[in-house]
Structure formats: C-alpha cells, structure tokens
Scaffold this active site. Sequence first.
Site, mmCIF file in Angstrom:
data_model
loop_
_atom_site.group_PDB
_atom_site.id
_atom_site.type_symbol
_atom_site.label_atom_id
_atom_site.label_comp_id
_atom_site.label_asym_id
_atom_site.label_seq_id
_atom_site.Cartn_x
_atom_site.Cartn_y
_atom_site.Cartn_z
ATOM 1 N N GLY A 239 4.485 -32.218 -0.387
ATOM 2 C CA GLY A 239 3.853 -32.144 0.976
ATOM 3 C C GLY A 239 4.711 -31.487 1.920
ATOM 4 O O GLY A 239 4.307 -31.234 3.107
ATOM 5 N N GLU A 273 6.946 -33.081 -6.136
ATOM 6 C CA GLU A 273 5.593 -32.438 -6.475
ATOM 7 C C GLU A 273 5.170 -31.371 -5.617
ATOM 8 O O GLU A 273 4.100 -31.618 -4.670
ATOM 9 C CB GLU A 273 4.583 -33.583 -6.735
ATOM 10 C CG GLU A 273 4.987 -34.564 -7.660
ATOM 11 C CD GLU A 273 4.017 -35.804 -7.649
ATOM 12 O OE1 GLU A 273 3.212 -36.051 -6.801
ATOM 13 O OE2 GLU A 273 3.857 -36.523 -8.469
ATOM 14 N N PRO A 274 5.888 -30.419 -5.512
ATOM 15 C CA PRO A 274 5.785 -29.212 -4.239
ATOM 16 C C PRO A 274 4.317 -28.376 -4.798
ATOM 17 O O PRO A 274 4.474 -28.051 -5.971
ATOM 18 C CB PRO A 274 6.736 -28.643 -4.046
ATOM 19 C CG PRO A 274 7.483 -28.485 -5.210
ATOM 20 C CD PRO A 274 7.094 -29.847 -6.019
ATOM 21 N N ARG A 276 2.110 -26.625 -1.876
ATOM 22 C CA ARG A 276 1.891 -25.372 -1.130
ATOM 23 C C ARG A 276 3.119 -24.631 -0.836
ATOM 24 O O ARG A 276 3.177 -23.335 -0.522
ATOM 25 C CB ARG A 276 1.282 -26.121 0.156
ATOM 26 C CG ARG A 276 1.076 -25.208 1.468
ATOM 27 C CD ARG A 276 0.761 -26.151 2.689
ATOM 28 N NE ARG A 276 0.084 -27.248 2.713
ATOM 29 C CZ ARG A 276 -1.406 -27.459 2.811
ATOM 30 N NH1 ARG A 276 -1.827 -26.295 3.200
ATOM 31 N NH2 ARG A 276 -1.814 -28.590 2.618
ATOM 32 N N TYR A 316 -10.875 -27.443 7.140
ATOM 33 C CA TYR A 316 -10.038 -28.292 8.016
ATOM 34 C C TYR A 316 -9.681 -27.426 9.371
ATOM 35 O O TYR A 316 -8.862 -27.930 9.907
ATOM 36 C CB TYR A 316 -8.560 -28.088 7.190
ATOM 37 C CG TYR A 316 -8.451 -28.436 5.716
ATOM 38 C CD1 TYR A 316 -8.810 -29.944 5.419
ATOM 39 C CD2 TYR A 316 -8.571 -27.534 4.730
ATOM 40 C CE1 TYR A 316 -8.663 -30.080 4.084
ATOM 41 C CE2 TYR A 316 -8.238 -27.913 3.500
ATOM 42 C CZ TYR A 316 -8.510 -29.220 3.152
ATOM 43 O OH TYR A 316 -8.346 -29.667 1.893
ATOM 44 N N CYS A 342 -24.669 -18.354 4.087
ATOM 45 C CA CYS A 342 -25.513 -18.847 4.853
ATOM 46 C C CYS A 342 -25.244 -19.972 5.615
ATOM 47 O O CYS A 342 -25.842 -21.267 5.282
ATOM 48 C CB CYS A 342 -27.082 -18.787 4.138
ATOM 49 S SG CYS A 342 -27.362 -17.270 3.276
ATOM 50 N N GLU A 343 -24.147 -20.131 6.169
ATOM 51 C CA GLU A 343 -23.877 -21.247 6.877
ATOM 52 C C GLU A 343 -22.898 -20.900 8.255
ATOM 53 O O GLU A 343 -22.139 -19.885 8.196
ATOM 54 C CB GLU A 343 -22.589 -22.144 6.201
ATOM 55 C CG GLU A 343 -23.094 -22.441 4.646
ATOM 56 C CD GLU A 343 -23.419 -24.141 4.629
ATOM 57 O OE1 GLU A 343 -23.268 -24.708 5.776
ATOM 58 O OE2 GLU A 343 -23.882 -24.300 3.429
HETATM 59 N N1 LLP Z 1 1.154 -34.634 -5.236
HETATM 60 C C1 LLP Z 1 0.201 -35.336 -5.050
HETATM 61 C C2 LLP Z 1 -0.028 -36.645 -5.558
HETATM 62 C C3 LLP Z 1 -0.767 -34.760 -4.355
HETATM 63 O O1 LLP Z 1 -2.244 -35.381 -4.009
HETATM 64 C C4 LLP Z 1 -0.518 -33.544 -3.683
HETATM 65 C C5 LLP Z 1 -1.702 -32.734 -2.726
HETATM 66 C C6 LLP Z 1 0.643 -32.901 -3.667
HETATM 67 C C7 LLP Z 1 1.569 -33.383 -4.635
HETATM 68 C C8 LLP Z 1 0.783 -31.248 -3.349
HETATM 69 O O2 LLP Z 1 1.130 -31.400 -1.999
HETATM 70 P P1 LLP Z 1 1.665 -30.059 -1.332
HETATM 71 O O3 LLP Z 1 2.985 -29.616 -1.805
HETATM 72 O O4 LLP Z 1 0.768 -29.049 -1.806
HETATM 73 O O5 LLP Z 1 1.507 -30.461 0.147
HETATM 74 N N2 LLP Z 1 -6.495 -28.947 0.298
HETATM 75 C C9 LLP Z 1 -5.609 -29.328 1.186
HETATM 76 C C10 LLP Z 1 -4.338 -29.985 0.496
HETATM 77 C C11 LLP Z 1 -4.689 -31.360 -0.071
HETATM 78 C C12 LLP Z 1 -3.527 -31.667 -0.869
HETATM 79 C C13 LLP Z 1 -3.815 -32.638 -1.660
HETATM 80 N N3 LLP Z 1 -2.783 -33.268 -2.418
HETATM 81 C C14 LLP Z 1 -5.260 -27.920 2.031
HETATM 82 O O6 LLP Z 1 -5.715 -26.985 1.951
HETATM 83 O O7 LLP Z 1 -4.550 -28.045 2.839
#
Ligand code: LLP
Length: 418
Positions: A239, A273-274, A276, A316, A342-343
């Site tokens: 996150g 769990e990174p 992004r 988003y 086409c959107e």
């Molecule tokens: N762990 C779990 C259980 C998750 O559901 C997610 C992301 C992560 C880890 C990784 O999160 P991160 O470190 O990447 O923030 N498609 C959206 C983001 C959806 C995230 C879903 N879960 C976007 O493009 O912003």
Amino acid sequence: MHLFKYRGDELFAEDVPVEKLAEEYGTPLYIYSYNTLLRHFRAYTDAFNDYPHIICFAIKSNANSAILRLFAKNGGGADIASGGELYIALRAGIPPEKIVYAGVGKTEEEIRFALRSRILMFNVESADELREINRVAGIMNIKAPVALRINPDIDPETHPYIATGLRKHKFGIPIEDALEHYRVASRLKNINVVGIHKHIGSQITKVSPFVDALKRVLILMDKLSIQGVNIKYLDVGGGLGISYRDEEPPLPKDLAKSLIPLLKGRRLTLIIEPGRSIAGNAGILVTKTLYLKRGEDREFIIVDAGMNDLIRPSFYGAYHHLLPVIRKKRDTVLCDVVGPICESGDFLARERELKRVKHGEHLAVMGAGAYGFSMSSNYNSRPRPAEVLVKGREHFLIRERETYSDLVRNDRIPGFLR
Ligand code: LLP
C-alpha cells in the site's frame, strides 16, 4: 528514485534513448528499468534487514515473468490473488514457501492448486472461505496453513476505489469478530493457524494509517496469545504510495522505522506485500502521436495508446505525468491526450498544459510500471503492447507484442456456422 531521465533533450531509460526503443519495438510500448526495480526491491530488504521478514511482491501490480524472476533471484516472494498468479509466480521461480494468497473469492480449484503447491499461507477473508479450505484440505488429507485477513477499520486516506480496510469494504474479517473466527479456525481439523494479515489500501502517502492499523492488529494478537493461538507470520500488506504528481510518500525505511519498534520482543516473521512502490515508477508507457485535432475549448492529441493499454486515468481519474520523448522548444497548449478507443472516457490526460507535439512524435506516460500492463485488455480488439526491460545499455524484449491471431486464438466457430 527512478532511472528515466533526460540527457540534454532526450529521455533515456537507464543508458538507452527511449526514442530508439520506440523505433525498434514500436508503440505503444511498456519500458521497465531493471536497476530501478532492483533498487526499489532492495529499499525494502535493507529497511527491514533487522527483523525477520519476507518481501512478497504483489503480482497484481505487474505479472511479467522476467520481472518476477528478478525478485525471485533476490530472495523475493509473492502476494497472489488467483490461481493464474500462482502459476506465473511458480513458473518464474518464486519459492512456494514465500507465497501468500489473499482474495475474497478463491475457487475450489484454486485452493487445491495452492495446497498442492505448498504455499506459505492462505490469507482467508471469510468464515465461509475458511470452511471451504478446511473441506478441500480434508479431501487432500493435509493441513492448510492460514492467516485471517483482518479488516482493522482504518481510513488509508486514498482514492475510494483502492481503499480496502474500512468496515464497509468486502475485504477481510471485521476486527471485532476476529477472536471468534480464530477460535473456530483453531478447532478445524485441517486448518493450521499460522498468521494474521491486513491490507488497508493502496497509494497511501502517510505512515500513520499503517501504524494505527498495526497497533490494532497487535492488540488482537495479544488477546489471541492468551487464548493459546500462536501467530508466526504477521502480514502487514502493501500500500505504500508513489509520486505520480507531487505526492511525497514515505519510503520503505520510514515505514520500517515506525513499524519495527512496535514489534520488539515478539517472535514473528514479518511479511510485506508491496506492489506499486516497487514497480510503479520503474516503468513507463511510450505512445506515438497519431493526429491533432482542435476542439471547441481545447486541443486533442490523439495517440496510439488507449484505455485498454493503461486504464488508470479512465478508471480512477488517475494522474500520470506525460513527457515528450524528445524535448522541443515549443509553446504550451491546453489539451486532452486521448486514445483511439470508442469511449469518451478513453484518455491519458485531461485539460493538461503540454508543450505542443507533432504528428509522429512520442510521449512517455510516467509511473506506468504498476497496474499498467497488468490491467490492460484487448478492448476494441487491440493487441496488447510489448514490454521491454532495460539494464544499463542493454535492452531485452520481455513480452512480445500481441498479434491479430492472438486475438482469436481461443475463439471457436461451431460446426453449424461453418
Ligand atoms: N496486498 C493485497 C492484499 C492487495 O490487495 C494489494 C493491492 C497489495 C498487497 C499491493 O498494494 P500496493 O503496494 O500496490 O499498493 N489498480 C489500482 C490498485 C489496486 C490495488 C489492489 N490491491 C490502481 O491502479 O491504483
């Protein structure tokens, strides 16, 4: 810190001009920087060095096999959300004992696959799912390692679509019901309770929501230990945000500095769990200008990448910097940068002040390494882009551009229509 920088007026991916890559591989094109990916991954392993931990890269953010192999080679694990992600992770060489599996809708087939593969643990999201895992493990005559995903009811102060840890969300088990669920879990014959999991959302730009959520989870863990439930793995989810525009998110080391002291004296393995924060700024999407069009109150720059290639702006309203691959001294115009789909919602940028671009010139969409290709589709029957990995002066095709025949590979025409 990423390695897509201008040298003079030319944008480089590490030591390779982006223009050259666009010419060689065509557009739209995803380009990743190997050294940025590695640096971001190591920022986590270095930050948490003093505490037993596993970095489980969130594959949903980027599932390219070469990129996963890179993490596997550096000791990384995976956070998966489906059987498909498990398949890709194993094939890329990520050891099953470093794989954690979350998601509210695991099917029986997926549960079997994960049990067979001996993953580290299931992050279970409901009582129903727990019973199903117990049943399937029973048939297979094994014990399923599980953590319960706790919903700590913390506001991560991010986009509502990517917040997950509030009471109203479908994810996890409400923290106030957790004790009861753990009691049930520890009595199930084919369940082995090993962990606790939380993930409160994505693109979080402060440390405080992580700290608040962890504090709540630790209180729960203390209550659990009184009940004799022994937690080995504490999975704090992913996150951490990145800078798309002008955000100044904390770094992994800031996160570690705030979280590790809270864990003193506890014998745990920490799981992070990174997604992004490792892949986001390590990738760009390069697109070519096809047409220019003057609208009533703005100009349209029509490019060859659409919402099927990168859906974040449409879905988003996400902001991504757009940079000219070759900088020119030009005046600035107010424009929408739109794709060929086409959107009306098919855009990469809206009401953006950009230096004028001309037909055939390339633009780089920055911060496209996470949730870019992985959320792409074939909408409008568009073959998905190629992906290239740059390492210093070298560059490697890590996914071929799809072809027209890929689009129909799985279609079948029934006999009566032949
Ligand atoms: N762990 C779990 C259980 C998750 O559901 C997610 C992301 C992560 C880890 C990784 O999160 P991160 O470190 O990447 O923030 N498609 C959206 C983001 C959806 C995230 C879903 N879960 C976007 O493009 O912003």
